[in-house]
Scaffold this motif. Structure first.
Motif, PDB file in Angstrom:
ATOM      1  N   PRO A  92      50.762  42.049  36.245  1.00 38.59           N
ATOM      2  CA  PRO A  92      49.650  42.789  35.662  1.00 38.59           C
ATOM      3  C   PRO A  92      48.874  43.529  36.747  1.00 38.59           C
ATOM      4  CG  PRO A  92      49.056  40.502  35.900  1.00 38.59           C
ATOM      5  CD  PRO A  92      50.482  40.624  36.377  1.00 38.59           C
ATOM      6  N   ALA A  93      48.178  44.592  36.369  1.00 38.78           N
ATOM      7  CA  ALA A  93      47.312  45.313  37.298  1.00 38.78           C
ATOM      8  C   ALA A  93      46.153  45.904  36.508  1.00 38.78           C
ATOM      9  CB  ALA A  93      48.095  46.418  38.005  1.00 38.78           C
ATOM     10  N   PHE A  94      44.947  45.508  36.900  1.00 42.31           N
ATOM     11  CA  PHE A  94      43.766  46.000  36.201  1.00 42.31           C
ATOM     12  C   PHE A  94      42.655  46.264  37.196  1.00 42.31           C
ATOM     13  CE2 PHE A  94      46.159  43.612  33.056  1.00 42.31           C
ATOM     14  CZ  PHE A  94      46.144  44.484  31.988  1.00 42.31           C
ATOM     15  N   HIS A  95      41.611  46.925  36.713  1.00 41.36           N
ATOM     16  CA  HIS A  95      40.475  47.174  37.606  1.00 41.36           C
ATOM     17  C   HIS A  95      39.700  45.882  37.812  1.00 41.36           C
ATOM     18  CE1 HIS A  95      40.884  51.448  38.033  1.00 41.36           C
ATOM     19  NE2 HIS A  95      41.206  51.516  36.762  1.00 41.36           N
ATOM     20  N   PRO A  96      39.574  45.435  39.049  1.00 44.58           N
ATOM     21  CA  PRO A  96      39.008  44.110  39.308  1.00 44.58           C
ATOM     22  C   PRO A  96      37.545  43.976  38.868  1.00 44.58           C
ATOM     23  CG  PRO A  96      39.447  45.285  41.365  1.00 44.58           C
ATOM     24  CD  PRO A  96      40.073  46.079  40.266  1.00 44.58           C
ATOM     25  N   TYR A  97      36.807  45.065  38.919  1.00 48.87           N
ATOM     26  CA  TYR A  97      35.375  44.931  38.630  1.00 48.87           C
ATOM     27  C   TYR A  97      35.040  45.248  37.177  1.00 48.87           C
ATOM     28  CZ  TYR A  97      36.269  49.714  39.950  1.00 48.87           C
ATOM     29  OH  TYR A  97      36.840  50.942  40.058  1.00 48.87           O
ATOM     30  N   ARG A 106      39.802  50.597  28.153  1.00 44.00           N
ATOM     31  CA  ARG A 106      40.146  51.776  28.946  1.00 44.00           C
ATOM     32  C   ARG A 106      41.581  52.235  28.646  1.00 44.00           C
ATOM     33  NH1 ARG A 106      39.781  54.992  33.195  1.00 44.00           N
ATOM     34  NH2 ARG A 106      41.409  54.896  34.763  1.00 44.00           N
TER      35      ARG A 106
ATOM     36  N   LEU C   6      39.216  59.867  27.115  1.00 41.52           N
ATOM     37  CA  LEU C   6      39.702  59.401  28.408  1.00 41.52           C
ATOM     38  C   LEU C   6      38.760  59.848  29.510  1.00 41.52           C
ATOM     39  CD1 LEU C   6      41.805  57.977  30.072  1.00 41.52           C
ATOM     40  CD2 LEU C   6      43.163  60.058  30.103  1.00 41.52           C
ATOM     41  N   SER C   9      35.772  57.647  29.515  1.00 41.37           N
ATOM     42  CA  SER C   9      36.153  56.352  30.070  1.00 41.37           C
ATOM     43  C   SER C   9      36.273  56.440  31.591  1.00 41.37           C
ATOM     44  CB  SER C   9      37.477  55.922  29.436  1.00 41.37           C
ATOM     45  OG  SER C   9      38.157  55.024  30.265  1.00 41.37           O
ATOM     46  N   LEU C  13      33.894  54.772  34.425  1.00 41.74           N
ATOM     47  CA  LEU C  13      34.526  53.918  35.439  1.00 41.74           C
ATOM     48  C   LEU C  13      33.975  54.265  36.820  1.00 41.74           C
ATOM     49  CD1 LEU C  13      36.921  51.833  35.800  1.00 41.74           C
ATOM     50  CD2 LEU C  13      38.256  53.800  36.517  1.00 41.74           C
ATOM     51  N   THR C  94      45.744  49.667  43.141  1.00 38.92           N
ATOM     52  CA  THR C  94      45.549  48.497  42.279  1.00 38.92           C
ATOM     53  C   THR C  94      46.714  48.322  41.315  1.00 38.92           C
ATOM     54  OG1 THR C  94      44.311  49.800  40.674  1.00 38.92           O
ATOM     55  CG2 THR C  94      43.021  48.593  42.299  1.00 38.92           C
ATOM     56  N   GLY C  95      47.563  49.343  41.215  1.00 42.84           N
ATOM     57  CA  GLY C  95      48.703  49.252  40.302  1.00 42.84           C
ATOM     58  C   GLY C  95      48.376  49.741  38.905  1.00 42.84           C
ATOM     59  N   THR C  96      47.109  50.078  38.676  1.00 43.90           N
ATOM     60  CA  THR C  96      46.717  50.517  37.336  1.00 43.90           C
ATOM     61  C   THR C  96      47.301  51.872  36.987  1.00 43.90           C
ATOM     62  OG1 THR C  96      44.676  51.175  38.403  1.00 43.90           O
ATOM     63  CG2 THR C  96      44.608  49.201  37.078  1.00 43.90           C
ATOM     64  N   ARG C  98      50.396  52.776  37.156  1.00 41.56           N
ATOM     65  CA  ARG C  98      51.622  52.649  36.357  1.00 41.56           C
ATOM     66  C   ARG C  98      51.297  52.303  34.910  1.00 41.56           C
ATOM     67  NH1 ARG C  98      52.046  47.982  39.794  1.00 41.56           N
ATOM     68  NH2 ARG C  98      51.850  46.029  38.638  1.00 41.56           N
ATOM     69  N   TYR C  99      50.241  51.521  34.715  1.00 43.39           N
ATOM     70  CA  TYR C  99      49.912  51.164  33.334  1.00 43.39           C
ATOM     71  C   TYR C  99      49.290  52.327  32.576  1.00 43.39           C
ATOM     72  CZ  TYR C  99      51.383  46.461  34.094  1.00 43.39           C
ATOM     73  OH  TYR C  99      52.167  45.374  34.344  1.00 43.39           O
ATOM     74  N   LEU C 100      48.541  53.175  33.281  1.00 47.37           N
ATOM     75  CA  LEU C 100      48.037  54.384  32.618  1.00 47.37           C
ATOM     76  C   LEU C 100      49.206  55.274  32.226  1.00 47.37           C
ATOM     77  CD1 LEU C 100      44.887  55.444  34.663  1.00 47.37           C
ATOM     78  CD2 LEU C 100      44.995  54.775  32.262  1.00 47.37           C
TER      79      LEU C 100
END
Ligand SMILES: Nc1ncnc2c1ncn2[C@@H]1O[C@H](COP(=O)(O)OP(=O)(O)OP(=O)(O)O)[C@@H](O)[C@H]1O
Ligand SMILES: [Mg+2]
Lengths: 315, 362, 271
Positions: A92-97, A106, C6, C9, C13, C94-96, C98-100
């Motif tokens: 998994p990878a998400f924004h930590p804060y 999001r 988006l 959002s 962020l 952070t790897g996010t 790829r999920y986006l």
């Protein structure tokens, strides 16, 4: 493309990825995941599973070859097909804060095909499904490894999917969590969702997968239904008896080569011999059989057989 | 999905278009117009007879005479200072009602110096200090020609150049040009004397009004002008009163510069002796070297004139004495220790010869 | 692309990030400090300190202009460098990212949204400095008619209008820093590297702009016309300098954005 692949959930033909620097991570891969299958995607570390999944999801562009998801070519049709695909790629990878919930919101906001008004309900349902409702408001930074994994699954399950691509979904989960993932996969599979799951937990695969494919050094070395793949492996027999020497003689006479003899037990690979005949012969020879156990080939043995027993990963 | 290489060609194409466009723009904007034929003499007569025009416009003066680079004007500095004019580009907005009233606004970075003229009254506003000075100047004298003010407008520069036309100058008609979007004929003034540093002076004259739009001074053999002053945009017609006569803060704080003070300021520069004639004449100013240290404030802006001189010149000595020499592509100047200053559009040896001339002795 | 959800959002962020809040706070602090310093030590002498400093004691609104002049060369580009350098590289690290992308978010769309959110942040920063300056200026100093660079005055309301124009222009020049930062950010997975490279590139261009030997190049450097907002404080407003400034920014924007696009849409996301 033959008729056998029509309607397949995932098909690749000659899919190849050569990274800059010359590393061939995936080598002319022909993968077929039938619809409705729970497909165990196996292979040692560095064999190219994650790279294949990245190519399927359009994260990495293939050097050669083609891939189709749910019948549509990717990455050309990614925009229309990916909303039907839930994915967990390499952890998994998400924004930590941000909180778990805010992270899901999001991702939901990024999906143009969902209705904004139902976003809260969707995220709540997904969190509920992975057992994270209580921790939904916590910042991702303080999540434990298992909670993070669950949140990743929740993201993959944000909306009903036709295909789930799960790269090591049980990584870091406690036994409870592992079981829940198993249940979850069974549930979604029961709803008709195809699941492509890459994992190193072969016991799990044996429990939940209908099909398996084994990767080694970027190539698919075995593929088919679980039964088909394991059928190729030899059945073992373990004989516990008073006269091991007699047993060895009998077995050798039947063309079954004993592999190991210990105090009171003889292990052998049965190959083509009929177990009933073997048992009858042993009894007739007076080997004093106390126990006669047939062990179907275990996936692990097969896996090691196919991909080599060495510990070192491929360079 | 487009191939990787194809995608990178798009930024490359955009960059090429931007660079190409910026290089091609001046030649596109300055395409030569088609104008009825005339003669150089007629054109000169037209200019001499042209009426002062009511106009609003923007004038740009660019100087590139090969002097050592001076520290460029910082934000907020007086944009009309000497350092700003000796190198680089100065932009001014001008308004004139064609008669008594005019305004020149020299634009600086976050600064502005306005010279506003109404008949004999001349006000100068400097944003850097927030002050206004007032002076009464003889009527008819060009607004910007007061001490400490630059010769900015093309008309003033053209007047000066044309006034110098004599037997030592060859005047020809140049090819037509477009200046500030207007069709213009050009006059080319060429010194006959090959000793002059100046190769030619090109004056672009508006085809419709005969008003000079641009003056370019080329050093000998150069294709790029050393000094150029010209309109970058101009529109003819009476400007609004608020534009040509802005409401400056004319309270008690206005510093009065009396005609006597003006005279005194002008007097600090003694009348020069001229050695030679025409384009190669050398002006000799006596006792001006000492005055450099006490130049009126505003003439050199914030820069210290002595330091400025040091930065621009090299020490020299010879039979004529010793001092410092400034060379540029269009003029040379010799500042001697005995107080003489020699200036001319000639190479340094000509100046040194002039320094030994009987007429130039201290 | 009709995609406010988006963008919202994304912008939230950026705003929720503690570090970005601190950066905005520092910008406001600089503005307040200038006001307090002038209030305590009295008016500056002629030619001392940044442009407009002398005028603050005449009209508090000049605190906004002074603060913008002070912040524009370093603070504002730095803040935008940080946020823009973070934009893509931060998601990659952070790897996010790829999920986006598997949501799916089209890469071009993601790039546009990221860029817009940084541009909005730059606008917010410029407006913040202007507003804090106007408020602090109104509290500490007299307000009223505003004396322009041309020596004439305009009403306070007209002055506020011109301040708004200046803030918009500053936001426009910061958009080029944003485009640069987002491009650099597509090149790496290390956000700190992208931030530092962007800030350094801006400083480098500013240094080039100060080297007189390169004066032929100056009009085409994106930092050259940053102070052209002074043209909004002339009477009448001058558009030539502003127009040239905006044109040069637009050229840089076009090149940088297409570069970022080419990189973003061909990049292998392996983080
Ligand atoms: N960005 C990259 N650049 C170069 N080589 C890479 C890159 N990403 C992966 N590889 C190489 O590709 C090969 C396959 O990697 P991949 O991550 O697909 O393996 P995997 O089957 O998922 O392994 P694991 O079971 O450990 O997750 C490895 O040898 C790896 O070093
Ligand atoms: Mg992997």
């Amino acid at each position: 493309m033959g008729p056998s692949t029509e309607g397949a959930a995932v098909t690749t033909r000659g899919l190849t990825k050569r990274f800059r620097g010359g590393q061939v991570a995936v080598d002319r891969l022909d993968l077929d995941v039938p619809p409705g299958a729970v497909y165990g995607f196996l292979g040692p570390n560095g064999s190219g599973k994650t790279t294949t999944i990245r190519m399927l999801l359009g994260l990495v562009s293939p050097t050669a070859g083609t891939a189709r998801l749910l019948g549509q070519p990717v990455p050309a049709a990614s925009a229309s097909v990916l909303p039907r695909v839930g994915a967990l790629v390499e952890g998994p990878a998400f924004h930590p804060y941000l909180s778990g919930r805010a992270n899901l919101r999001r991702l939901d906001a990024a999906d143009r095909t969902t209705a904004p008004r139902t976003s809260a309900a969707r995220t709540a349902a997904a969190l509920e499904r992975v057992g994270l409702s209580a921790a939904a408001g916590k910042r991702y930074r303080v999540y434990s490894l298992g909670m993070r994994q669950r949140l990743g699954l929740a993201a993959a399950l944000l909306r009903p999917r036709d295909l789930l691509v799960l790269d090591e979904p049980t990584n870091g989960l406690d036994p409870q969590g592992t079981r829940e993932v198993r249940t979850l996969v069974r549930e979604v599979a029961a709803d008709g969702t195809t699941v492509l799951v890459s994992t190193h937990l072969l016991a799990e695969v044996e429990q939940i997968c209908s099909h398996v494919g084994v990767m080694s050094a970027g190539r698919l070395v075995a593929a088919g239904t679980l039964a088909e793949v394991t059928a190729g492996a030899t059945t073992r027999v373990r004989v516990e008896c008073r006269q091991p020497a007699v047993a060895v003689t009998v077995l050798t006479g039947l063309g079954v080569s004993p592999v190991r003899t210990e105090a009171g037990t003889v292990d052998a690979e049965l190959a083509t011999a009929d177990p009933e005949q073997v048992l009858a012969a042993l009894v007739a020879a007076g080997a004093g059989v106390r126990q006669f156990v047939l062990a179907r080939a275990r996936l692990e043995d097969l896996f090691v057989e196919l991909t080599g027993a060495g510990f070192d990963v491929r360079g | 999905m487009m191939r990787t290489a194809v995608r990178w060609t798009i930024p490359a194409a955009v960059a090429t278009a931007v660079i190409g466009g910026s290089l091609a723009w001046p030649s596109l904007a300055g395409a030569a117009p088609d104008l009825a034929p005339t003669t150089a003499a007629d054109l000169m007569a037209d200019v001499a007879g042209s009426q002062a025009q009511a106009l609003s416009g923007t004038v740009e003066q660019t100087t590139d005479i090969g002097l050592p680079q001076l520290p460029s004007g910082a934000a907020g500095q007086d944009p009309a200072s000497l350092t700003a004019l000796l190198g680089g580009t100065t932009t001014a907005r001008v308004w004139s009602d064609g008669a008594e009233r005019s305004r020149i606004a020299v634009l600086g970075s976050l600064a502005e110096t306005d010279v506003v003229r109404n008949g004999a009254d001349m006000w100068t506003w400097r944003s850097g200090t927030g002050t206004v000075t007032h002076a009464v100047v003889p009527s008819g004298r060009p607004a910007a020609a007061a001490p400490g003010q630059p010769q900015l407008t093309p008309a003033q520069a053209a007047d000066q150049a044309l006034a110098a036309v004599g037997p030592t100058t060859q005047v020809t008609l140049g090819s037509p040009a477009t200046v500030a979007g207007r069709q213009a004929r050009t006059l080319v003034l060429e010194p006959k004397d090959a000793a002059s540093l100046i190769g030619r002076v090109v004056i672009a004259v508006d085809a419709a009004t005969a008003m000079p739009l641009q003056v370019q001074v080329f050093s000998r053999g150069s294709a790029e002008p050393a000094v150029q002053t010209g309109f970058t945009s101009v529109s003819f017609g009476a400007p609004a009163a608020s534009e040509v006569a802005p409401a400056l803060p004319l309270g008690s704080a206005v510093e009065e510069v009396t005609p006597q003070a003006l005279q005194a300021q002008a007097g600090t520069v003694p009348q020069p002796t001229v050695v030679g004639s025409g384009w190669t004449s050398v002006a000799v100013l006596r006792a001006a070297g000492a005055q450099l240290g006490s130049a009126p404030s505003g003439a050199a802006g914030a820069a210290d004139p002595t330091a400025l001189l040091k930065a621009m010149s090299v020490p020299v000595s010879g039979a004529y004495g010793s001092g410092r020499l400034i060379t540029s592509s269009v003029f040379s100047a010799l500042v001697l220790d005995d107080g003489r200053v020699l200036v001319g559009a000639v190479p340094a040896p000509e100046l040194e010869r002039a320094a030994m001339d009987a007429a130039a002795q201290p | 692309m009709g995609d406010g959800r988006l963008l919202l959002s994304e912008f939230l962020l950026v705003l929720r990030r503690r570090r970005n809040q601190v950066l905005l706070g520092l910008l406001a602090l600089v503005t307040v400090l200038i006001g307090v310093a002038v209030d305590v030590s009295g008016p500056a002498r002629d030619g001392e300190g940044p442009a407009f400093l002398r005028s603050i004691t005449d009209n508090g609104l000049f605190l906004s202009f002074t603060a913008l002049v002070v912040s524009l060369p370093v603070f504002l580009p730095l803040v935008v460098s940080v946020v823009s350098g973070e934009s893509i590289a931060g998601e990659a690290s952070t790897g996010t990212l790829r999920y986006l992308l598997v949501v799916p978010v089209d890469r071009t769309r993601l790039l546009v949204v990221k860029l817009l959110s940084v541009v909005l942040f730059g606008l917010l920063a410029a407006v913040l400095v202007a507003v804090v300056g106007a408020v602090v200026g109104a509290v500490l100093f007299p307000i009223g008619e505003l004396r322009l660079l041309s020596g004439t005055t305009v009403s306070y309301g007209q002055g506020l209008l011109r301040l708004a124009g200046v803030a918009l222009y500053v936001a426009a020049v910061l958009a080029t820093v944003a485009a640069l930062g987002v491009f650099v950010s597509t090149l790496t997975e290390v956000p700190i590297a992208a931030m530092a490279a962007t800030a350094l590139a801006v400083v480098l261009v500013e240094v080039l702009d100060a080297v007189p030997q390169l004066s032929a190049l100056h009009p085409w450097l994106f930092t050259h016309d940053w102070l052209a907002f002074g043209d909004l404080l002339r009477d009448p407003v001058s558009v030539a300098g502003l127009g040239h400034g905006l044109l040069v920014q637009a050229c840089w924007d076009a090149v940088l954005v297409t570069l970022a696009w080419a990189r973003m849409t061909t990049r292998d996301v392996t983080s």
